[in-house]
Enzyme design. Structure first.
Site, mmCIF file in Angstrom:
data_model
loop_
_atom_site.group_PDB
_atom_site.id
_atom_site.type_symbol
_atom_site.label_atom_id
_atom_site.label_comp_id
_atom_site.label_asym_id
_atom_site.label_seq_id
_atom_site.Cartn_x
_atom_site.Cartn_y
_atom_site.Cartn_z
ATOM 1 N N ASP A 65 41.953 0.853 -35.373
ATOM 2 C CA ASP A 65 41.083 0.451 -34.267
ATOM 3 C C ASP A 65 39.621 0.554 -34.694
ATOM 4 O O ASP A 65 39.150 1.636 -35.043
ATOM 5 C CB ASP A 65 41.378 1.375 -33.070
ATOM 6 C CG ASP A 65 40.579 0.989 -31.846
ATOM 7 O OD1 ASP A 65 40.518 -0.212 -31.551
ATOM 8 O OD2 ASP A 65 40.005 1.870 -31.198
ATOM 9 N N THR A 98 37.492 -4.918 -31.176
ATOM 10 C CA THR A 98 36.385 -4.060 -31.625
ATOM 11 C C THR A 98 36.077 -4.264 -33.113
ATOM 12 O O THR A 98 34.944 -4.097 -33.533
ATOM 13 C CB THR A 98 36.717 -2.577 -31.365
ATOM 14 O OG1 THR A 98 38.037 -2.318 -31.838
ATOM 15 C CG2 THR A 98 36.641 -2.260 -29.904
ATOM 16 N N THR A 99 37.093 -4.629 -33.909
ATOM 17 C CA THR A 99 36.844 -4.912 -35.327
ATOM 18 C C THR A 99 36.215 -6.297 -35.459
ATOM 19 O O THR A 99 35.249 -6.472 -36.201
ATOM 20 C CB THR A 99 38.165 -4.861 -36.135
ATOM 21 O OG1 THR A 99 38.896 -3.708 -35.744
ATOM 22 C CG2 THR A 99 37.911 -4.818 -37.610
ATOM 23 N N ASP A 400 44.616 -0.124 -25.805
ATOM 24 C CA ASP A 400 44.148 -1.479 -26.108
ATOM 25 C C ASP A 400 44.980 -2.520 -25.367
ATOM 26 O O ASP A 400 44.446 -3.494 -24.838
ATOM 27 C CB ASP A 400 44.222 -1.750 -27.624
ATOM 28 C CG ASP A 400 42.982 -1.208 -28.341
ATOM 29 O OD1 ASP A 400 42.218 -0.493 -27.681
ATOM 30 O OD2 ASP A 400 42.796 -1.494 -29.539
#
Length: 532
Positions: A65, A98-99, A400
């Site tokens: 994550d 998020t990446t 997530d």
């Protein structure tokens, strides 16, 4: 002379402006931020690598994550910290991607370096990027497919796409439907477009495998029932009281000692203590209450051995050390009111359930409340795992997936995954740039090129030939195949929608907008001043 401008005004005054330092600061900021983006780039996509993080106190975290990786990294450079904040804000807005958002920001910064080295002014680049991001959001919205909450299958598809890039991806067939059901359970008909994830409690229990994870339509306590005096561990037709007062002898407000030298006086004190506790328990018993949840107390013991003994005699099941922050969740679930004083202990403040029992889970025990009457809109998920690392990652992955379903509740549109939207936006922005003139056209072309980093990285992480794949993707999209993306499992290009690789529109649009915003901010910084 590079980095210096000599300006003549009126023929006699000369003004010398040195811009070298400003260029250096901007260059250093961009390189630092790019370094952070490159660190997480390898963990993008279903074939991305995981990172092992070792904390100062010796704990180890294994995760995929982006937000977690950046959060735990020690970043000291101020501009690089902005990328950490960027992934946090994406985590808050969308919960997933998020990446992606950090990798996008890194690619945009790389393009900025090229533009700056050609002598373009940062403000011009910044304005052009803003226009490009607004246009990109329009393109994404035009591509999106509307989805209804009644279409459970579509929701499960998007949740499992989110889980596919995690460590626990092999369990996505179990966790994805669970995430969808959990979110649909807590939607309030009065506010159909918002979901509060605080209404979903995730409890971690060591032992078993992730397969043993279950969703419970009721309430679960991580602490076991109090057995000290042989109290009951199973109660049917439970009347549950949630108390915030202590069942123990009162203490003085200030720290002081009372010295008692006479035995008869000592007996009187003990007798008074007994009577005081018995008085409280009789009032509790009079309401018919047979399960007692006691909030943790910091001032004095919430319960003593003596009070537990009397509670056991009264056949009342006791769960002690309930955390203060859980009180709101418990009272909402049980539809009862927390009671702060024994004088206010009345029947109408109690919650009702068919069964409260203690069950053993793995190496520990939990208290389970099922068949709650007039239950509030809450859900509890018990996550299991063979070790602490898997357990933590399963919890993060589930979070997530819950966020992805929440995104779809907030904004009910789906979009293809697998790098398809990025290539399509890149193609359309490139075409739009050709119709513009001047610097804008140049900068928007650069923005369009930067978007190709997502499919390029997906292919690279899957061990495919990225240049070949991205070129073929461009070709397919130019022929009007809008939903064509990289199928990482087959290692080729296919229609991604048919492969059920979908994500919420909100994830893609917020990633683009936030990344652009962050890059514009970094571009406009021309000096770093340290203050005391």
């Amino acid at each position: 002379m590079p980095g210096a401008n000599v300006m003549q005004a009126g023929g006699n005054t000369e003004k010398y402006v040195d811009t070298k330092r400003k260029d250096d600061v901007r260059y250093a900021n961009i390189l630092a931020a790019k370094g952070v983006a490159d660190a997480v780039r390898t963990s993008l996509g279903p074939r991305g690598m995981d990172k092992m993080l070792s904390t100062a106190n010796g704990d180890v975290i294994i995760t995929n994550d982006g937000a977690t990786i950046l959060n735990k990294m020690e970043v000291t450079q101020p501009a690089a910290k902005m990328l950490v904040e960027l992934s946090k804000s994406q985590d808050i807005v969308a919960g997933d991607g998020t990446t992606t958002v950090v990798v996008l920001a890194g690619a945009l910064l790389k393009q900025c370096l090229n533009l700056l080295s050609k002598g373009l002014h940062p403000t011009i680049i910044s304005e052009a990027f803003h226009k490009a991001s607004e246009k990109a959001v329009e393109v994404l919205t035009a591509m999106a497919i509307p989805v209804e909450l009644s279409d459970r299958e579509a929701l499960v598809k998007s949740a499992s796409t989110s889980l596919n890039s995690k460590v626990v991806s092999q369990y996505s067939s179990l966790l994805a439907p669970m995430a969808v059901d959990a979110v649909l359970n807590v939607i309030d008909p009065g506010r159909p477009n918002s979901v509060d994830l605080k209404d979903i409690k995730v409890l971690k229990k060591l032992g078993g495998t992730v397969d043993d994870t279950e969703m419970i339509n009721g309430l679960v306590f991580d602490n076991k029932a109090s057995h000290l005096a042989g109290g009951p561990t199973r109660v049917e037709n439970a009347k549950i009281g949630l108390i915030q007062f202590q069942i123990s002898p009162p203490k003085t407000d200030i720290e002081q000692n009372v010295i008692v030298s006479d035995y008869t006086q000592m007996d009187r004190i003990l007798k008074e203590e007994r009577n005081y506790i018995l008085g409280i328990i009789k009032k509790i018993r009079a309401t018919g209450c047979n399960v007692l949840l006691i909030q943790k107390s910091i001032l004095r013991d919430a319960v003593t051995d003596l009070s537990l003994h009397y509670l056991a005699k009264a056949k009342i099941l006791v769960v002690k050390d309930v955390e203060r922050e859980d009180i709101e969740f418990i009272s909402k679930t049980l539809n009862c009111l927390p009671i702060a004083n024994v004088e206010h202990f009345r029947t109408e403040k109690l919650g009702h359930a068919d069964l409260v029992e203690e069950v053993s889970v793995g190496s520990g025990r939990i208290v389970k409340v099922t068949g709650i009457k007039n239950m509030g809109r809450t859900t509890t998920v018990v996550v299991r795992g063979s070790n602490a690392l898997v357990l933590d990652e399963a919890e993060r992955s589930l979070h997530d997936a819950l966020c992805v379903v929440r995104c779809l509740v907030n904004w009910r549109f789906l979009i293809a995954g697998g790098g398809a939207p990025e290539i399509e936006v890149s193609r359309q922005l490139g075409a739009w740039a050709k119709t513009l003139q001047g610097m804008d056209s140049f900068c928007i072309r650069a923005f369009a090129d930067a978007l190709e980093v997502i499919p390029y990285t997906l292919a690279e992480n899957a061990g495919l030939n990225p240049i070949l794949i991205v070129t073929e993707l461009r070709n397919r999209h130019a022929n009007g195949e809008v939903n064509t993306g990289i199928n990482v499992r087959k290692g080729q290009i296919t229609n991604i929608l048919e492969e059920n690789v979908v994500q919420p529109l909100l994830v893609s649009t917020s990633a683009l907008s936030l990344a652009t915003e962050c890059v514009r901010m970094i571009l406009k910084i021309d000096d770093i001043v340290s203050t005391r």
